[in-house]
Write an enzyme that holds these catalytic residues in place. Structure first.
Site, short mmCIF file in Angstrom:
data_model
loop_
_atom_site.label_atom_id
_atom_site.label_comp_id
_atom_site.label_asym_id
_atom_site.label_seq_id
_atom_site.Cartn_x
_atom_site.Cartn_y
_atom_site.Cartn_z
N ARG A 15 98.97 100.59 -52.26
CA ARG A 15 98.63 101.67 -53.36
C ARG A 15 98.18 102.91 -52.69
O ARG A 15 97.94 102.82 -51.55
CB ARG A 15 97.55 101.30 -54.27
CG ARG A 15 96.41 101.00 -53.72
CD ARG A 15 95.22 100.23 -54.79
NE ARG A 15 94.06 100.08 -54.21
CZ ARG A 15 93.06 99.84 -54.71
NH1 ARG A 15 92.95 99.90 -56.30
NH2 ARG A 15 91.81 99.59 -54.23
N ASP A 30 111.91 101.13 -40.04
CA ASP A 30 111.51 99.66 -40.63
C ASP A 30 110.14 99.72 -40.89
O ASP A 30 109.30 100.44 -40.14
CB ASP A 30 111.98 98.60 -39.65
CG ASP A 30 113.41 98.80 -39.87
OD1 ASP A 30 114.24 99.08 -40.51
OD2 ASP A 30 114.22 98.08 -38.72
N ASP A 58 94.04 90.03 -44.21
CA ASP A 58 92.60 90.59 -44.18
C ASP A 58 92.13 91.01 -42.82
O ASP A 58 92.06 90.40 -41.87
CB ASP A 58 91.56 89.57 -44.64
CG ASP A 58 90.09 90.09 -44.83
OD1 ASP A 58 90.06 91.17 -44.46
OD2 ASP A 58 89.41 89.15 -45.29
N TYR A 145 79.55 106.41 -45.89
CA TYR A 145 80.95 106.72 -45.91
C TYR A 145 81.19 107.77 -44.78
O TYR A 145 82.08 107.54 -43.96
CB TYR A 145 81.47 107.17 -47.34
CG TYR A 145 82.87 107.41 -47.18
CD1 TYR A 145 83.89 106.42 -47.16
CD2 TYR A 145 83.41 108.85 -47.60
CE1 TYR A 145 85.13 106.80 -47.09
CE2 TYR A 145 84.67 109.11 -47.59
CZ TYR A 145 85.69 107.97 -47.40
OH TYR A 145 87.13 108.22 -47.06
N LYS A 149 83.40 107.53 -41.46
CA LYS A 149 84.40 108.48 -41.07
C LYS A 149 84.22 109.07 -39.85
O LYS A 149 85.27 109.72 -38.87
CB LYS A 149 84.77 109.22 -42.12
CG LYS A 149 85.39 108.49 -43.24
CD LYS A 149 86.69 107.74 -43.08
CE LYS A 149 87.43 107.08 -44.12
NZ LYS A 149 88.62 106.50 -43.81
N VAL A 176 91.84 113.27 -52.87
CA VAL A 176 93.30 112.79 -53.37
C VAL A 176 93.08 112.16 -54.59
O VAL A 176 92.14 111.43 -55.05
CB VAL A 176 93.67 111.97 -52.12
CG1 VAL A 176 95.25 111.62 -52.64
CG2 VAL A 176 93.60 112.63 -50.89
N THR A 178 93.64 109.38 -56.30
CA THR A 178 93.76 107.93 -56.12
C THR A 178 92.87 107.24 -56.88
O THR A 178 91.82 107.87 -57.78
CB THR A 178 93.50 107.40 -54.56
OG1 THR A 178 92.20 107.74 -54.32
CG2 THR A 178 94.45 108.29 -53.74
#
Length: 229
Positions: A15, A30, A58, A145, A149, A176, A178
């Site tokens: 997603r 591919d 995972d 977070y 990053k 974004v 999402t």
């Protein structure tokens, strides 16, 4: 998979940005579509055609990851798009949250890259880390977070210096449109308006630019922000 087409592995491909990156690469590559949700990956693969294969694993399971990568001999593109974003102040977040965030956003990225280095070296490939604006500047409530990053950018910078045959790029999107952004806005107590944010396809176009640049060009750090218009 065709030997005439380069091979790309995209994590987080079920997603959001990952699925958009896969769609952007599909005309020329591919694809191995990485993620944990096998059914969602199969849906994405069905939309992209027989050049795309689900690659359910995972990323935080070292044994599963080793098994899933052992037969990949050459890899032209590795896009790290999988990630988690759990917000809260330093006073609010417990040790399990910090560990989970670093495990997914940094440690899994490092281990997958390590396992695939021989395949990437064989094709003088590209590694793209989908980072965040939070990987350049931390705000209150985003400490865990942002720290993960910042660490992801440090990983990409170190890899670039250690593997001169590879092209390594950090892509830093602003907000974004999402599912993750919906959760962020809900956490902030705001009203969601996706039109204010970047489309996943716009971030994917930035990733595509890094991957398809001519060999004399090495795009190392790309920042993309929502337009104010």
């Amino acid at each position: 998979m065709s030997p005439q087409r380069p091979l790309a592995l995209v994590t987080g491909a079920s997603r959001g940005i990952g699925a958009a990156v896969a769609a952007a690469l599909a005309p020329t590559h591919d694809l191995l579509l990485g993620g944990r949700d096998a059914a969602a990956l199969a849906d994405v693969a069905a939309r992209l055609g027989d050049r795309a294969l689900p690659w359910p694993v995972d990323l935080t399971d070292p044994e599963a990851l080793a098994g899933a990568t052992e037969r990949i001999d050459e890899l032209d593109v590795l896009v790290h798009s999988a990630g988690v974003g759990m917000l809260g102040t330093v006073a609010e977040l417990d040790v399990a949250t910090w560990r989970r965030q670093f495990e997914v956003n940094v440690v899994a990225v490092a281990e997958l890259t390590r396992l695939l280095l021989p395949a990437l070296r064989a094709s003088r490939g590209s590694v793209v880390c989908v980072n965040s604006g939070a990987g350049l500047a931390a705000r209150p409530g985003w400490g865990s977070y942002a720290a993960s990053k910042f660490a992801l950018k440090a990983f990409a910078d170190a890899l670039r210096g250690e593997e001169p045959a590879l092209r390594v790029c950090s892509v830093h999107p602003g907000r974004v449109d999402t599912d993750m952004q919906r959760a962020v806005v809900a956490h902030e107590g705001g009203t969601y308006d996706g039109s204010r944010y970047l489309r996943p396809e716009s971030v994917a176009a930035t990733v595509l630019a890094a991957v398809t640049a001519s060999r004399d060009a090495h795009l190392t750090d790309l920042v993309v922000r929502p337009s104010e218009s």
